[in-house]
Design an enzyme around this catalytic site. Structure first.
Site, mmCIF file in Angstrom:
data_model
loop_
_atom_site.group_PDB
_atom_site.id
_atom_site.type_symbol
_atom_site.label_atom_id
_atom_site.label_comp_id
_atom_site.label_asym_id
_atom_site.label_seq_id
_atom_site.Cartn_x
_atom_site.Cartn_y
_atom_site.Cartn_z
ATOM 1 N N THR A 154 0.869 -1.187 0.000
ATOM 2 C CA THR A 154 0.000 0.000 0.000
ATOM 3 C C THR A 154 0.907 1.239 0.000
ATOM 4 O OG1 THR A 154 -0.242 -0.281 2.403
ATOM 5 C CG2 THR A 154 -2.060 -1.019 1.020
ATOM 6 N N LYS A 180 4.027 -6.791 4.021
ATOM 7 C CA LYS A 180 3.778 -5.399 3.685
ATOM 8 C C LYS A 180 3.377 -4.660 4.957
ATOM 9 C CE LYS A 180 0.376 -3.437 3.165
ATOM 10 N NZ LYS A 180 -0.355 -2.483 4.073
ATOM 11 N N THR A 191 2.355 -8.374 11.612
ATOM 12 C CA THR A 191 2.358 -7.146 10.839
ATOM 13 C C THR A 191 1.034 -6.985 10.114
ATOM 14 O OG1 THR A 191 3.517 -5.909 9.170
ATOM 15 C CG2 THR A 191 3.359 -8.272 8.842
ATOM 16 N N GLU A 278 6.650 4.742 7.038
ATOM 17 C CA GLU A 278 6.205 5.974 6.383
ATOM 18 C C GLU A 278 7.019 7.176 6.861
ATOM 19 O OE1 GLU A 278 1.560 4.677 5.626
ATOM 20 O OE2 GLU A 278 2.080 5.836 7.402
ATOM 21 N N ASN A 402 0.009 10.410 5.707
ATOM 22 C CA ASN A 402 -1.255 9.993 6.307
ATOM 23 C C ASN A 402 -2.348 11.053 6.177
ATOM 24 O OD1 ASN A 402 -1.016 7.233 7.772
ATOM 25 N ND2 ASN A 402 0.951 8.259 8.098
ATOM 26 N N THR A 407 -6.559 11.088 -0.594
ATOM 27 C CA THR A 407 -6.741 12.103 -1.629
ATOM 28 C C THR A 407 -5.897 11.811 -2.844
ATOM 29 O OG1 THR A 407 -5.013 13.481 -0.639
ATOM 30 C CG2 THR A 407 -7.278 13.860 0.083
#
EC number: 2.3.1.35
Length: 407
Positions: A154, A180, A191, A278, A402, A407
């Site tokens: 993702t 992932k 995870t 991230e 995040n 969007t």
């Protein structure tokens, strides 16, 4: 990127375990997002799932079917099918029923896994249309593993996979896995998604024990942001194709070898998630030593690893050790004697006897904080337990990723 180390290596095929991946267009065009995996009906299958009470529909379905001799699974990205109530469960059942029809097995033998946006209904027709192509592409090859690792991503920036061939008493066995996850990572089981296969023949209950122990030594020792997903799942399949004497008790030497190999592979996969967290720029090991118990060590380690002030100092490469000291002090530990605690940045002692180490110099702390990989070591002097938690820093990019996710 918290580390320049590669997140995926050679992927050795596991005999009897096949994977097929396509671009179905579930959320974005021209992106691998649908994966099918199959294995022999006589294989042993073990799984661990999220403890989040709002668990996703595919988690609920797969948990129910785990003991029913499953032989296939479907996993999609772009839509978590979580927070979707009765309709979400019906959608998961529809998708697994269609895959069962294509494969020629029972719907109850198909598991489902999803990851992506929470609270949106699954685009079922889109997913169903991609299943035949997935089945057509089923293969045992290294390429199939690599494509599947891409297909379950993702917000990950790179696919993550590990593989090992290990020898025991003259026979060679294979263990391969993909995972992932880059955000919403503080697993209470595993995870976000991980799929692991081996060719060893082993009793299913023992395989579950192997996975439980490996999970607690790996995926349950990482945190990116302290959030536990609705979709966390880790599956371990033993196809039995290696032809070894079937493992039926923990005293058999191969059981111990397999258990250790699975734990090491899971640990490498778990660490790869933190390295690709991230917005992360640091890979951080929080090591707590001489704790009164393992749980006590984890309480301190997670308190430090979850502290926004510690994580932002790490991002800034700021040796603001007071933030670490404050986090240790607020950990939920009874009768914590701060005068007996020592804290280190790498090999640099920063705290002793309840305050700053007399010989500490900020230049030494700065040299450690400038590194991409950092060890924070906390010695409690309360017992013999040691635990390590792996985490990352908290950057501007984490907030942006995040904030803009939908969007």
């Amino acid at each position: 990127m918290a580390s320049e180390q590669p997140l995926i290596h050679a992927m050795y095929p596991v005999k009897g375990f096949r994977l097929g991946t396509v671009e179905a267009g579930i959320r974005y065009p021209n992106r691998k997002d649908l994966v099918v995996m199959t294995w022999p009906e006589e294989a042993s299958v073990a799984g661990v799932f999220t403890r989040n009470r709002f668990c996703a529909a595919p988690v609920e379905l797969s948990r129910q079917r785990l003991a029913g001799a499953p032989c296939a699974l479907v996993v999609n990205t772009g839509n978590a099918n979580a927070g979707t109530g009765k309709q979400g469960l019906e959608d998961a059942e529809t998708c697994t029923a269609r895959l069962a029809e294509v494969l020629g097995c029972l719907p109850e033998q198909v598991l489902a896994f999803s990851t992506g946006v929470i609270g949106e209904y699954m685009p079922v027709p889109t997913l169903l249309s991609g299943l035949p192509a997935c089945v057509e592409r089923l293969a045992e090859s290294e390429v199939a593993w690599y494509q599947a690792a891409e297909g379950i991503m993702t917000t990950d920036t790179r696919p993550k996979g590990e593989s090992v061939c290990f020898e025991h008493e003259g026979a060679v066995y294979t263990l391969t896995g993909i995972a992932k996850g880059a955000g919403m990572i503080r697993p209470d089981m595993a995870t976000m998604l991980a799929f692991i296969a081996t060719d060893v023949s082993i009793e299913e209950a023992l395989l579950q024990q192997v996975l439980n122990e490996a999970t607690n030594r790996s995926f349950n020792r990482i945190t990116v942001d302290g959030d536990t997903s609705t979709n966390d799942a880790c599956l371990l399949v033993a196809t039995g194709s290696a032809g070894n004497e079937h493992i039926v008790n923990t005293e058999q030497p191969l059981y111990r070898v397999l258990s250790e190999q699975v734990a090491m592979l899971c640990q490498r996969l778990a660490q790869s998630l933190v390295r690709d967290a991230e917005g992360a720029t640091k890979f951080v090991s929080v090591v707590v030593e001489q704790a009164g118990s393992r749980q006590e060590a984890l309480e301190v380690a997670y308190t430090v690893a979850h502290s926004p002030l510690v994580k932002t100092a790490l991002f800034a490469s700021d040796p603001n050790w007071g933030r670490i000291l404050a986090a240790v002090g607020r950990a939920n530990i009874n009768d914590l004697d701060v005068a007996s605690i020592s804290i280190f940045l790498g090999d640099v002692c920063i705290v002793t006897d309840g305050g700053v180490e007399p010989d500490y110099r900020e230049a030494a702390g700065q040299a450690v904080m400038d590194q991409v990989e950092i060890v924070i070591r906390i010695v409690l002097s309360r017992g013999g337990a040691t635990e390590t938690v792996w985490t990352s820093d908290l950057s501007h990019d984490y907030v942006s990723i995040n904030a803009e996710y939908r969007t």
